[in-house]
Design a protein around this motif. Structure first.
Motif, short mmCIF file in Angstrom:
data_model
loop_
_atom_site.label_atom_id
_atom_site.label_comp_id
_atom_site.label_asym_id
_atom_site.label_seq_id
_atom_site.Cartn_x
_atom_site.Cartn_y
_atom_site.Cartn_z
N ASP A 47 0.83 -1.21 0.00
CA ASP A 47 0.00 0.00 0.00
C ASP A 47 0.86 1.26 0.00
OD1 ASP A 47 -2.30 -1.49 0.03
OD2 ASP A 47 -2.67 -1.27 2.19
N ASN A 48 2.14 1.11 0.37
CA ASN A 48 3.06 2.27 0.46
C ASN A 48 4.35 1.93 -0.30
OD1 ASN A 48 1.79 4.14 2.74
ND2 ASN A 48 1.55 2.01 3.38
N PRO A 49 4.26 1.77 -1.64
CA PRO A 49 5.42 1.25 -2.39
C PRO A 49 6.66 2.13 -2.27
CG PRO A 49 3.64 1.93 -3.87
CD PRO A 49 3.10 2.01 -2.48
N GLU A 50 6.47 3.44 -2.00
CA GLU A 50 7.66 4.31 -1.87
C GLU A 50 8.50 3.88 -0.67
OE1 GLU A 50 4.57 5.08 -1.11
OE2 GLU A 50 4.71 5.84 0.93
N GLN A 51 7.85 3.25 0.32
CA GLN A 51 8.61 2.79 1.49
C GLN A 51 9.43 1.54 1.15
OE1 GLN A 51 6.92 3.12 5.38
NE2 GLN A 51 5.25 4.43 4.68
N ILE A 52 8.97 0.77 0.17
CA ILE A 52 9.75 -0.40 -0.27
C ILE A 52 11.05 0.11 -0.91
CG2 ILE A 52 9.84 -2.42 -1.79
CD1 ILE A 52 6.88 -2.75 -1.54
N SER A 53 10.94 1.11 -1.78
CA SER A 53 12.15 1.62 -2.46
C SER A 53 13.11 2.19 -1.43
CB SER A 53 11.82 2.74 -3.45
OG SER A 53 10.63 2.50 -4.08
N TRP A 54 12.57 2.94 -0.47
CA TRP A 54 13.42 3.55 0.56
C TRP A 54 14.17 2.47 1.35
CZ3 TRP A 54 13.39 3.73 6.04
CH2 TRP A 54 14.19 4.72 6.59
N LEU A 55 13.47 1.40 1.66
CA LEU A 55 14.10 0.31 2.42
C LEU A 55 15.17 -0.39 1.60
CD1 LEU A 55 11.16 -1.51 4.23
CD2 LEU A 55 13.09 -0.32 5.27
N LEU A 56 14.84 -0.65 0.33
CA LEU A 56 15.79 -1.40 -0.49
C LEU A 56 17.06 -0.59 -0.78
CD1 LEU A 56 13.48 -3.33 -2.97
CD2 LEU A 56 14.77 -4.22 -1.02
N ASP A 57 16.98 0.74 -0.67
CA ASP A 57 18.18 1.56 -0.88
C ASP A 57 19.24 1.24 0.17
OD1 ASP A 57 17.28 2.77 -3.08
OD2 ASP A 57 16.59 4.62 -2.10
N ASP A 58 18.83 0.81 1.36
CA ASP A 58 19.82 0.50 2.40
C ASP A 58 19.19 -0.43 3.45
OD1 ASP A 58 21.91 0.39 4.10
OD2 ASP A 58 22.07 2.55 4.47
N TRP A 59 18.86 -1.63 3.00
CA TRP A 59 18.15 -2.57 3.87
C TRP A 59 18.94 -2.86 5.14
CZ3 TRP A 59 13.60 -4.33 5.10
CH2 TRP A 59 13.51 -5.44 5.93
N ASP A 60 20.29 -3.03 5.01
CA ASP A 60 21.06 -3.43 6.19
C ASP A 60 20.94 -2.40 7.30
OD1 ASP A 60 21.81 -5.75 5.08
OD2 ASP A 60 23.70 -5.00 4.26
N GLU A 61 20.90 -1.12 6.92
CA GLU A 61 20.80 -0.05 7.91
C GLU A 61 19.35 0.16 8.37
OE1 GLU A 61 22.51 2.51 10.40
OE2 GLU A 61 23.64 1.24 9.02
N ARG A 62 18.41 0.03 7.44
CA ARG A 62 17.02 0.42 7.74
C ARG A 62 16.11 -0.75 8.14
NH1 ARG A 62 16.94 4.44 2.44
NH2 ARG A 62 18.32 5.99 3.40
#
Ligand code: HEM
Length: 189
Positions: A47-62
């Motif tokens: 429902d919030n796909p922009e949050q998927i992109s944000w997470l995938l940019d730095d999954w280890d940190e986020r």
């Protein structure tokens, strides 16, 4: 389980029935909870796909903060009951020893005196003092570390392997104990 079966406290071991009950507790407490957290979080992310992109940019940190928000948002265990062992008071309400009370984790996790914008799913939320695993004390979730580890690894794989996915409206479980999704169709785009 080997450790539990062999453990001795003051020369006493658990009986077979007690060890068996503990096994059932571990299996059920560790199964439905992470499963429900996964389904609710997956729905919220799609429902919030922009949050998927944000997470995938730095999954280890986020990823770690995100998992806290997955558990807050999903609150897989809605409530647990307790018996007061001494006379006490909670937020001005007197409680007598022996009285039964209910801890509504679902309420605590959406308390607007604790959380900014509690009704918004925000994987970057920090701090995130949710009570999804309990509020502390001797009965605090025994499997918290395992649950966090499972969810972190699972979502890293799900989001990187299936970044584009469509999820239908879920069908919920009718329960005042488990916040559950019974059925939810998922389609790769
Ligand atoms: C997202 C996943 C999970 C959530 C939301 C969750 C939530 C909870 C909650 C709310 C409690 C009660 C805390 C209290 O009364 O203060 C609890 C207790 C417990 N959990 Fe979890 N749990 C999860 C995963 C697991 C896993 C993976 C295991 C084990 C494999 C586990 C084992 C237990 C056990 C054994 C208890 C009872 C502890 C006691 O009464 O002393 N949980 N959990």
């Amino acid at each position: 389980m080997t450790n539990i079966v062999q453990a001795e406290v003051d020369g006493h071991r658990l009986t077979d029935d007690e060890a068996g009950s503990f096994m059932v507790l571990l299996a059920s407490a560790g199964n439905d909870t992470t499963k429900q957290a996964t389904s609710h979080a997956f729905k919220a992310l799609t429902d919030n796909p922009e949050q998927i992109s944000w997470l995938l940019d730095d999954w280890d940190e986020r990823g770690a903060e995100a998992v806290d928000e997955f558990v807050r948002w999903s609150t897989p265990v809605i409530e647990f009951a307790r018996h007061a062992v001494v006379d006490t008071e909670v937020a001005g309400t007197p409680i007598k020893a022996g009285e039964k009370l209910v801890m509504f984790y679902c309420s605590g996790n959406f308390d607007d005196e604790v959380f900014d914008r509690p009704l918004e799913f925000d994987v970057g939320r920090t701090p995130n003092p949710h009570v999804g695993f309990g509020g502390g004390g001797p009965h605090f979730c025994l499997g918290k570390q395992l649950a966090v580890l499972e969810l972190k690894h699972l979502f890293r794989e799900l989001l990187s392997r299936l970044p584009e996915i469509e999820v239908a409206e879920p069908e919920y479980v009718h329960s005042d104990f488990v916040h559950g999704i019974k059925r939810m169709s998922v389609r790769k785009l």
